[in-house]
Design a protein around this motif. Structure first.
Motif, PDB file in Angstrom:
ATOM      1  N   THR A 203       0.842  -1.193   0.000  1.00 58.97           N
ATOM      2  CA  THR A 203       0.000   0.000   0.000  1.00 58.97           C
ATOM      3  C   THR A 203       0.878   1.244   0.000  1.00 58.97           C
ATOM      4  O   THR A 203       1.862   1.313   0.741  1.00 58.97           O
ATOM      5  CB  THR A 203      -0.905   0.015   1.256  1.00 58.97           C
ATOM      6  OG1 THR A 203      -1.675  -1.193   1.291  1.00 58.97           O
ATOM      7  CG2 THR A 203      -1.831   1.218   1.254  1.00 58.97           C
ATOM      8  N   LEU A 215      -4.586   6.804  -2.479  1.00 63.21           N
ATOM      9  CA  LEU A 215      -4.253   5.497  -1.942  1.00 63.21           C
ATOM     10  C   LEU A 215      -4.063   4.530  -3.105  1.00 63.21           C
ATOM     11  O   LEU A 215      -4.959   4.360  -3.938  1.00 63.21           O
ATOM     12  CB  LEU A 215      -5.371   5.006  -1.029  1.00 63.21           C
ATOM     13  CG  LEU A 215      -5.347   3.544  -0.584  1.00 63.21           C
ATOM     14  CD1 LEU A 215      -4.169   3.285   0.341  1.00 63.21           C
ATOM     15  CD2 LEU A 215      -6.650   3.183   0.117  1.00 63.21           C
ATOM     16  N   GLU A 217      -3.268   0.627  -3.988  1.00 66.09           N
ATOM     17  CA  GLU A 217      -3.262  -0.698  -3.371  1.00 66.09           C
ATOM     18  C   GLU A 217      -3.789  -1.731  -4.354  1.00 66.09           C
ATOM     19  O   GLU A 217      -4.830  -1.512  -4.987  1.00 66.09           O
ATOM     20  CB  GLU A 217      -4.111  -0.682  -2.097  1.00 66.09           C
ATOM     21  CG  GLU A 217      -4.013  -1.930  -1.254  1.00 66.09           C
ATOM     22  CD  GLU A 217      -4.743  -1.779   0.070  1.00 66.09           C
ATOM     23  OE1 GLU A 217      -4.066  -1.598   1.101  1.00 66.09           O
ATOM     24  OE2 GLU A 217      -5.997  -1.813   0.078  1.00 66.09           O
ATOM     25  N   HIS A 222      -7.252   4.982  -5.324  1.00 63.78           N
ATOM     26  CA  HIS A 222      -8.444   5.495  -4.650  1.00 63.78           C
ATOM     27  C   HIS A 222      -8.174   6.926  -4.184  1.00 63.78           C
ATOM     28  O   HIS A 222      -7.114   7.205  -3.620  1.00 63.78           O
ATOM     29  CB  HIS A 222      -8.796   4.632  -3.432  1.00 63.78           C
ATOM     30  CG  HIS A 222      -8.914   3.170  -3.744  1.00 63.78           C
ATOM     31  ND1 HIS A 222     -10.083   2.596  -4.187  1.00 63.78           N
ATOM     32  CD2 HIS A 222      -7.989   2.162  -3.673  1.00 63.78           C
ATOM     33  CE1 HIS A 222      -9.891   1.296  -4.370  1.00 63.78           C
ATOM     34  NE2 HIS A 222      -8.629   1.011  -4.079  1.00 63.78           N
ATOM     35  N   ARG A 223      -9.130   7.806  -4.421  1.00 66.41           N
ATOM     36  CA  ARG A 223      -9.008   9.181  -3.921  1.00 66.41           C
ATOM     37  C   ARG A 223      -9.597   9.256  -2.518  1.00 66.41           C
ATOM     38  O   ARG A 223     -10.738   8.850  -2.297  1.00 66.41           O
ATOM     39  CB  ARG A 223      -9.708  10.179  -4.845  1.00 66.41           C
ATOM     40  CG  ARG A 223      -9.653  11.612  -4.314  1.00 66.41           C
ATOM     41  CD  ARG A 223     -10.017  12.636  -5.360  1.00 66.41           C
ATOM     42  NE  ARG A 223      -8.974  12.814  -6.345  1.00 66.41           N
ATOM     43  CZ  ARG A 223      -7.893  13.569  -6.152  1.00 66.41           C
ATOM     44  NH1 ARG A 223      -7.698  14.183  -4.993  1.00 66.41           N
ATOM     45  NH2 ARG A 223      -6.994  13.691  -7.102  1.00 66.41           N
ATOM     46  N   ILE A 224      -8.810   9.771  -1.592  1.00 64.60           N
ATOM     47  CA  ILE A 224      -9.234   9.939  -0.201  1.00 64.60           C
ATOM     48  C   ILE A 224      -9.604  11.407   0.006  1.00 64.60           C
ATOM     49  O   ILE A 224      -8.799  12.287  -0.282  1.00 64.60           O
ATOM     50  CB  ILE A 224      -8.110   9.532   0.766  1.00 64.60           C
ATOM     51  CG1 ILE A 224      -7.647   8.097   0.484  1.00 64.60           C
ATOM     52  CG2 ILE A 224      -8.568   9.691   2.210  1.00 64.60           C
ATOM     53  CD1 ILE A 224      -8.736   7.040   0.565  1.00 64.60           C
ATOM     54  N   TYR A 245      -4.582   6.393  10.476  1.00 66.98           N
ATOM     55  CA  TYR A 245      -4.611   5.261   9.537  1.00 66.98           C
ATOM     56  C   TYR A 245      -4.254   3.958  10.254  1.00 66.98           C
ATOM     57  O   TYR A 245      -4.968   2.954  10.150  1.00 66.98           O
ATOM     58  CB  TYR A 245      -3.647   5.527   8.385  1.00 66.98           C
ATOM     59  CG  TYR A 245      -3.490   4.356   7.432  1.00 66.98           C
ATOM     60  CD1 TYR A 245      -4.385   4.172   6.392  1.00 66.98           C
ATOM     61  CD2 TYR A 245      -2.466   3.431   7.598  1.00 66.98           C
ATOM     62  CE1 TYR A 245      -4.264   3.088   5.526  1.00 66.98           C
ATOM     63  CE2 TYR A 245      -2.337   2.343   6.748  1.00 66.98           C
ATOM     64  CZ  TYR A 245      -3.241   2.178   5.716  1.00 66.98           C
ATOM     65  OH  TYR A 245      -3.121   1.093   4.878  1.00 66.98           O
ATOM     66  N   ASP A 254     -10.477  -1.540   6.534  1.00 69.63           N
ATOM     67  CA  ASP A 254      -9.657  -1.620   5.330  1.00 69.63           C
ATOM     68  C   ASP A 254      -8.898  -0.312   5.110  1.00 69.63           C
ATOM     69  O   ASP A 254      -9.106   0.687   5.807  1.00 69.63           O
ATOM     70  CB  ASP A 254     -10.506  -1.998   4.114  1.00 69.63           C
ATOM     71  CG  ASP A 254     -11.553  -0.962   3.737  1.00 69.63           C
ATOM     72  OD1 ASP A 254     -11.364   0.240   4.016  1.00 69.63           O
ATOM     73  OD2 ASP A 254     -12.583  -1.346   3.155  1.00 69.63           O
ATOM     74  N   SER A 255      -8.001  -0.325   4.136  1.00 74.01           N
ATOM     75  CA  SER A 255      -7.128   0.836   3.923  1.00 74.01           C
ATOM     76  C   SER A 255      -7.897   2.088   3.545  1.00 74.01           C
ATOM     77  O   SER A 255      -7.521   3.201   3.943  1.00 74.01           O
ATOM     78  CB  SER A 255      -6.092   0.516   2.836  1.00 74.01           C
ATOM     79  OG  SER A 255      -5.036  -0.244   3.348  1.00 74.01           O
ATOM     80  N   ILE A 256      -8.963   1.947   2.778  1.00 71.85           N
ATOM     81  CA  ILE A 256      -9.726   3.125   2.350  1.00 71.85           C
ATOM     82  C   ILE A 256     -10.368   3.803   3.544  1.00 71.85           C
ATOM     83  O   ILE A 256     -10.244   5.022   3.741  1.00 71.85           O
ATOM     84  CB  ILE A 256     -10.784   2.740   1.292  1.00 71.85           C
ATOM     85  CG1 ILE A 256     -10.106   2.203   0.036  1.00 71.85           C
ATOM     86  CG2 ILE A 256     -11.662   3.943   0.954  1.00 71.85           C
ATOM     87  CD1 ILE A 256     -11.073   1.626  -0.982  1.00 71.85           C
ATOM     88  N   GLU A 257     -11.059   3.025   4.372  1.00 71.24           N
ATOM     89  CA  GLU A 257     -11.713   3.604   5.550  1.00 71.24           C
ATOM     90  C   GLU A 257     -10.682   4.176   6.513  1.00 71.24           C
ATOM     91  O   GLU A 257     -10.873   5.253   7.087  1.00 71.24           O
ATOM     92  CB  GLU A 257     -12.559   2.535   6.247  1.00 71.24           C
ATOM     93  CG  GLU A 257     -13.583   3.105   7.252  1.00 71.24           C
ATOM     94  CD  GLU A 257     -12.981   3.433   8.598  1.00 71.24           C
ATOM     95  OE1 GLU A 257     -13.583   4.226   9.342  1.00 71.24           O
ATOM     96  OE2 GLU A 257     -11.897   2.909   8.928  1.00 71.24           O
ATOM     97  N   LYS A 260      -9.394   7.515   5.223  1.00 74.17           N
ATOM     98  CA  LYS A 260     -10.395   8.569   5.439  1.00 74.17           C
ATOM     99  C   LYS A 260     -10.340   9.065   6.886  1.00 74.17           C
ATOM    100  O   LYS A 260     -10.412  10.267   7.147  1.00 74.17           O
ATOM    101  CB  LYS A 260     -11.793   8.061   5.095  1.00 74.17           C
ATOM    102  CG  LYS A 260     -12.034   7.860   3.612  1.00 74.17           C
ATOM    103  CD  LYS A 260     -13.438   7.326   3.355  1.00 74.17           C
ATOM    104  CE  LYS A 260     -13.706   7.133   1.872  1.00 74.17           C
ATOM    105  NZ  LYS A 260     -15.053   6.558   1.621  1.00 74.17           N
TER     106      LYS A 260
END
Length: 294
Positions: A203, A215, A217, A222-224, A245, A254-257, A260
């Motif tokens: 990641t 992000l 991965e 993914h846009r944060i 994080y 997960d990495s996205i949450e 955020k």
């Protein structure tokens, strides 16, 4: 107590200059990351060097465990902020930190976050076994810095050299800020290809200030989002992002949450005057409920 994380890197005496004045205080990833992690309800410690009583007092006030802080010099940086930009000058080097400085009981912590600010980490930090940690993260900032030995002026290196590649080899997550990514990974159009060719991290996070973060991965981007804030002091925002994080990842998110949450934590902490009062998990959740700006 809740989940645990260990931070390794120099503690800093920061001299922060803004159009509104000058302040001195404690800084460095080994302060901001564990202090923010503790405020969320976790257990955190740092491995670093210090010799002044006020440094230990600030760490203890933030409930950061100091068994891994040996006697030696902190780094000292002059940070100059103007029109949204920051210039750095190294005023004093930290004493070198090596793997022997890590108290054995801290190797049982769940997460390890490595955050050099200059050239203070011995090669042993990069090579000692890290497989017992659930999560190993790296902030690239100190490895990206090239210090003029006469003036102390800090500039960003160009390209991924052998030292940076070695540091990334045994980590799960690596974080760049926007300027570091452009210098080390190339233009934005090159980021995905450069990241695909990295040996080590699954990641990659690239923070973009008030534009949020990216992000990378498993081959996806993914846009944060960023969250609304009224900034008072930007110092330590990236370290707090990573504390949020890691905290959420240890909770099983997960990495996205998790990213955020880190973004919302950073947006909250920069609204607070220093010495920092680090946000609680509830404050960060309230910030997220306000909605994002991107």
């Amino acid at each position: 107590m809740g989940h645990s994380s260990l931070a390794i890197g120099a503690l800093c005496e920061d001299i922060v200059k803004t159009p509104g004045g000058t302040r001195r205080g404690l800084g460095g990833t080994s302060y901001y990351f564990p202090a923010a992690f503790c405020a969320l309800g976790g257990r955190a410690a740092c491995v670093s060097k210090a010799q002044d009583a006020w440094v230990f007092k600030e760490l203890e006030r933030a409930e950061v465990e100091t068994d891994g802080v040996g006697m030696g010099s902190t780094a000292c940086f002059e940070l100059m902020y103007e029109r949204g930009k920051r210039a750095l000058r190294l005023m004093r080097h930290s004493t070198t930190i090596n793997a022997r400085d890590i108290p054995p009981h801290m190797l049982a912590f769940e997460a390890l976050h490595i955050g050099p600010v200059e050239e203070e980490l011995d090669r042993s930090i990069w090579t000692f076994p890290k497989t017992d940690f659930r999560l190993v993260t790296l902030d690239i900032q100190g490895l990206s810095r090239d210090m003029d030995r006469r003036t102390g002026i800090v500039r960003t290196r160009q390209g991924l050299g052998p030292a940076i590649r070695l540091a990334m080899r045994n980590v799960n997550v690596v974080k760049f800020d926007e300027g570091e990514a452009e210098a080390l990974l190339g233009s934005r159009a090159q980021w995905e290809d450069s990241i695909d060719n990295l040996e080590g991290p699954r990641t990659v996070l690239i923070t973009l200030g008030q534009k949020g973060a990216l992000l990378f991965e498993d081959g996806k981007t993914h846009r944060i989002p960023a969250y609304p804030s009224a900034p008072v002091d930007w110092t330590g925002a990236g370290d707090c992002f990573m504390a949020g994080y890691v905290f959420r990842r240890l909770l099983g998110r997960d990495s996205i949450e998790a990213a955020k949450f880190g973004s919302a934590l950073a947006a909250t902490v920069i609204e607070k005057p220093r010495p920092a009062q680090f946000p609680s998990a509830r404050e960060v959740a309230d910030k997220m409920k306000l909605g994002s700006r991107t």
